[in-house]
Design a protein around this motif. Structure first.
Motif, PDB file in Angstrom:
ATOM      1  N   ASP A  32      20.682 -92.546  97.158  1.00  0.00           N
ATOM      2  CA  ASP A  32      21.962 -91.785  97.897  1.00  0.00           C
ATOM      3  C   ASP A  32      23.011 -90.948  96.520  1.00  0.00           C
ATOM      4  O   ASP A  32      22.387 -90.317  96.169  1.00  0.00           O
ATOM      5  CB  ASP A  32      23.477 -93.443  96.817  1.00  0.00           C
ATOM      6  CG  ASP A  32      23.372 -94.529  97.928  1.00  0.00           C
ATOM      7  OD1 ASP A  32      24.139 -95.549  97.144  1.00  0.00           O
ATOM      8  OD2 ASP A  32      22.513 -94.624  99.000  1.00  0.00           O
ATOM      9  N   SER A  34      25.737 -88.563  95.540  1.00  0.00           N
ATOM     10  CA  SER A  34      27.511 -88.786  94.711  1.00  0.00           C
ATOM     11  C   SER A  34      28.065 -87.243  94.832  1.00  0.00           C
ATOM     12  O   SER A  34      27.151 -86.042  94.576  1.00  0.00           O
ATOM     13  CB  SER A  34      27.607 -89.034  93.617  1.00  0.00           C
ATOM     14  OG  SER A  34      27.370 -90.432  93.912  1.00  0.00           O
ATOM     15  N   TRP A  35      29.400 -86.683  94.591  1.00  0.00           N
ATOM     16  CA  TRP A  35      30.162 -85.486  94.192  1.00  0.00           C
ATOM     17  C   TRP A  35      31.090 -86.300  93.403  1.00  0.00           C
ATOM     18  O   TRP A  35      31.314 -87.030  93.955  1.00  0.00           O
ATOM     19  CB  TRP A  35      30.619 -84.883  95.734  1.00  0.00           C
ATOM     20  CG  TRP A  35      30.436 -84.562  96.699  1.00  0.00           C
ATOM     21  CD1 TRP A  35      29.506 -85.024  97.353  1.00  0.00           C
ATOM     22  CD2 TRP A  35      29.337 -83.173  96.913  1.00  0.00           C
ATOM     23  NE1 TRP A  35      29.086 -83.484  98.637  1.00  0.00           N
ATOM     24  CE2 TRP A  35      29.476 -82.531  97.657  1.00  0.00           C
ATOM     25  CE3 TRP A  35      29.978 -82.136  95.338  1.00  0.00           C
ATOM     26  CZ2 TRP A  35      28.270 -81.100  98.055  1.00  0.00           C
ATOM     27  CZ3 TRP A  35      29.220 -80.856  95.835  1.00  0.00           C
ATOM     28  CH2 TRP A  35      28.816 -80.322  96.774  1.00  0.00           C
ATOM     29  N   TYR A  36      30.435 -85.043  91.861  1.00  0.00           N
ATOM     30  CA  TYR A  36      31.997 -85.604  91.446  1.00  0.00           C
ATOM     31  C   TYR A  36      33.234 -83.785  90.891  1.00  0.00           C
ATOM     32  O   TYR A  36      32.579 -82.820  91.605  1.00  0.00           O
ATOM     33  CB  TYR A  36      31.107 -85.857  90.259  1.00  0.00           C
ATOM     34  CG  TYR A  36      31.016 -87.349  89.547  1.00  0.00           C
ATOM     35  CD1 TYR A  36      29.742 -87.086  90.494  1.00  0.00           C
ATOM     36  CD2 TYR A  36      31.173 -88.271  89.207  1.00  0.00           C
ATOM     37  CE1 TYR A  36      28.599 -88.416  90.364  1.00  0.00           C
ATOM     38  CE2 TYR A  36      30.933 -88.816  88.793  1.00  0.00           C
ATOM     39  CZ  TYR A  36      28.980 -89.342  89.540  1.00  0.00           C
ATOM     40  OH  TYR A  36      28.880 -90.568  89.531  1.00  0.00           O
ATOM     41  N   TRP A  46      34.676 -89.038  89.532  1.00  0.00           N
ATOM     42  CA  TRP A  46      34.107 -89.529  91.099  1.00  0.00           C
ATOM     43  C   TRP A  46      35.125 -89.010  91.784  1.00  0.00           C
ATOM     44  O   TRP A  46      35.928 -89.308  92.417  1.00  0.00           O
ATOM     45  CB  TRP A  46      33.383 -90.370  90.603  1.00  0.00           C
ATOM     46  CG  TRP A  46      33.061 -91.303  92.139  1.00  0.00           C
ATOM     47  CD1 TRP A  46      31.098 -91.169  92.633  1.00  0.00           C
ATOM     48  CD2 TRP A  46      33.680 -91.614  93.018  1.00  0.00           C
ATOM     49  NE1 TRP A  46      31.522 -91.661  93.973  1.00  0.00           N
ATOM     50  CE2 TRP A  46      32.254 -92.472  94.157  1.00  0.00           C
ATOM     51  CE3 TRP A  46      34.729 -93.018  93.104  1.00  0.00           C
ATOM     52  CZ2 TRP A  46      33.243 -93.248  95.259  1.00  0.00           C
ATOM     53  CZ3 TRP A  46      35.048 -93.151  93.935  1.00  0.00           C
ATOM     54  CH2 TRP A  46      34.362 -93.436  95.517  1.00  0.00           C
ATOM     55  N   SER A  48      33.030 -89.165  95.455  1.00  0.00           N
ATOM     56  CA  SER A  48      32.539 -89.749  96.826  1.00  0.00           C
ATOM     57  C   SER A  48      30.844 -90.065  96.482  1.00  0.00           C
ATOM     58  O   SER A  48      30.214 -89.173  95.925  1.00  0.00           O
ATOM     59  CB  SER A  48      33.226 -89.074  98.157  1.00  0.00           C
ATOM     60  OG  SER A  48      32.498 -89.530  99.316  1.00  0.00           O
ATOM     61  N   ARG A  49      29.844 -91.209  97.428  1.00  0.00           N
ATOM     62  CA  ARG A  49      29.363 -91.316  97.073  1.00  0.00           C
ATOM     63  C   ARG A  49      28.597 -91.540  99.100  1.00  0.00           C
ATOM     64  O   ARG A  49      29.541 -92.382  99.289  1.00  0.00           O
ATOM     65  CB  ARG A  49      28.757 -92.601  96.670  1.00  0.00           C
ATOM     66  CG  ARG A  49      28.098 -92.644  96.505  1.00  0.00           C
ATOM     67  CD  ARG A  49      27.354 -93.891  95.163  1.00  0.00           C
ATOM     68  NE  ARG A  49      26.188 -94.683  94.939  1.00  0.00           N
ATOM     69  CZ  ARG A  49      25.650 -94.677  93.930  1.00  0.00           C
ATOM     70  NH1 ARG A  49      25.874 -94.163  93.050  1.00  0.00           N
ATOM     71  NH2 ARG A  49      24.601 -95.354  93.890  1.00  0.00           N
ATOM     72  N   ASN A  51      25.419 -93.552 101.227  1.00  0.00           N
ATOM     73  CA  ASN A  51      23.945 -93.900 100.840  1.00  0.00           C
ATOM     74  C   ASN A  51      23.150 -93.509 101.765  1.00  0.00           C
ATOM     75  O   ASN A  51      23.099 -92.540 102.034  1.00  0.00           O
ATOM     76  CB  ASN A  51      24.047 -95.620 101.581  1.00  0.00           C
ATOM     77  CG  ASN A  51      24.304 -95.585 103.516  1.00  0.00           C
ATOM     78  OD1 ASN A  51      24.668 -94.401 103.741  1.00  0.00           O
ATOM     79  ND2 ASN A  51      24.349 -96.534 103.296  1.00  0.00           N
ATOM     80  N   TYR A  59      34.965 -93.631  98.661  1.00  0.00           N
ATOM     81  CA  TYR A  59      35.802 -91.878  98.890  1.00  0.00           C
ATOM     82  C   TYR A  59      36.902 -92.648  97.021  1.00  0.00           C
ATOM     83  O   TYR A  59      37.151 -93.804  97.557  1.00  0.00           O
ATOM     84  CB  TYR A  59      36.888 -91.177  99.619  1.00  0.00           C
ATOM     85  CG  TYR A  59      35.755 -91.055 100.594  1.00  0.00           C
ATOM     86  CD1 TYR A  59      35.237 -91.691 101.326  1.00  0.00           C
ATOM     87  CD2 TYR A  59      34.997 -89.888 100.534  1.00  0.00           C
ATOM     88  CE1 TYR A  59      34.687 -91.588 102.794  1.00  0.00           C
ATOM     89  CE2 TYR A  59      34.549 -89.012 101.767  1.00  0.00           C
ATOM     90  CZ  TYR A  59      34.367 -89.854 102.343  1.00  0.00           C
ATOM     91  OH  TYR A  59      33.538 -89.073 103.643  1.00  0.00           O
ATOM     92  N   CYS A  95      27.113 -81.891  92.757  1.00  0.00           N
ATOM     93  CA  CYS A  95      26.500 -82.904  93.662  1.00  0.00           C
ATOM     94  C   CYS A  95      25.639 -83.233  92.271  1.00  0.00           C
ATOM     95  O   CYS A  95      25.392 -83.343  91.618  1.00  0.00           O
ATOM     96  CB  CYS A  95      26.081 -82.306  94.490  1.00  0.00           C
ATOM     97  SG  CYS A  95      24.687 -82.064  94.682  1.00  0.00           S
ATOM     98  N   SER A  98      22.204 -89.762  93.006  1.00  0.00           N
ATOM     99  CA  SER A  98      22.802 -91.633  92.692  1.00  0.00           C
ATOM    100  C   SER A  98      24.364 -90.796  91.688  1.00  0.00           C
ATOM    101  O   SER A  98      25.260 -90.108  92.340  1.00  0.00           O
ATOM    102  CB  SER A  98      22.321 -92.247  92.416  1.00  0.00           C
ATOM    103  OG  SER A  98      22.338 -93.548  91.967  1.00  0.00           O
ATOM    104  N   SER A  99      24.304 -91.923  90.745  1.00  0.00           N
ATOM    105  CA  SER A  99      25.525 -91.516  90.155  1.00  0.00           C
ATOM    106  C   SER A  99      24.923 -91.141  88.910  1.00  0.00           C
ATOM    107  O   SER A  99      25.533 -91.565  87.590  1.00  0.00           O
ATOM    108  CB  SER A  99      25.811 -92.859  89.614  1.00  0.00           C
ATOM    109  OG  SER A  99      25.708 -93.901  89.482  1.00  0.00           O
TER     110      SER A  99
END
Length: 114
Positions: A32, A34-36, A46, A48-49, A51, A59, A95, A98-99
């Motif tokens: 996955d 993500s954007w932070y 955070w 959005s993420r 898969n 979101y 970006c 994942s997280s």
């Protein structure tokens, strides 16, 4: 892991920007993405993420309905389309794999101002 964000800039309220993130150094379609974002003087939030396949995205409430995350697994790219931008969207956008915040790149500055 290397992530390089681009596409930021100065935009007026109500405008749009498309951020890009180029990924390398790992098997992109295994993770996955993500954007932070980090607003001036504040912590990382955070945004959005998406898969691995790109078929499911989530979101933050603050951007729901305005931002769209997508990815191209053939190009190892992830995108964030931002519409109806507001001054409170001003931040450095990152970006991440994942997280995992430690994987984020240098970020790209988005400034929303009249």
């Amino acid at each position: 892991v290397q992530l390089v964000e681009s596409g930021g800039g100065l935009v007026r309220p109500g405008g749009s920007l498309r951020l890009s993130c180029a990924a390398s150094g790992f098997t992109f379609n295994y993770y996955d993405m993500s954007w932070y974002r980090q607003a001036p003087g504040k912590g990382l939030d955070w945004v959005s993420r998406i898969n691995r396949s790109g078929g499911d995205a989530t979101y933050a409430d603050s951007v729901k309905g305005r931002f769209t995350i997508s990815r191209d697994n053939t190009k190892n790219m992830v995108y964030l389309q931002m519409n109806d931008l507001k001054p409170e969207d001003t931040a450095i956008y990152y970006c991440a794999q994942s997280s995992i915040l430690s994987t984020r790149g240098q970020g790209t500055q988005v400034t929303v101002s009249p």
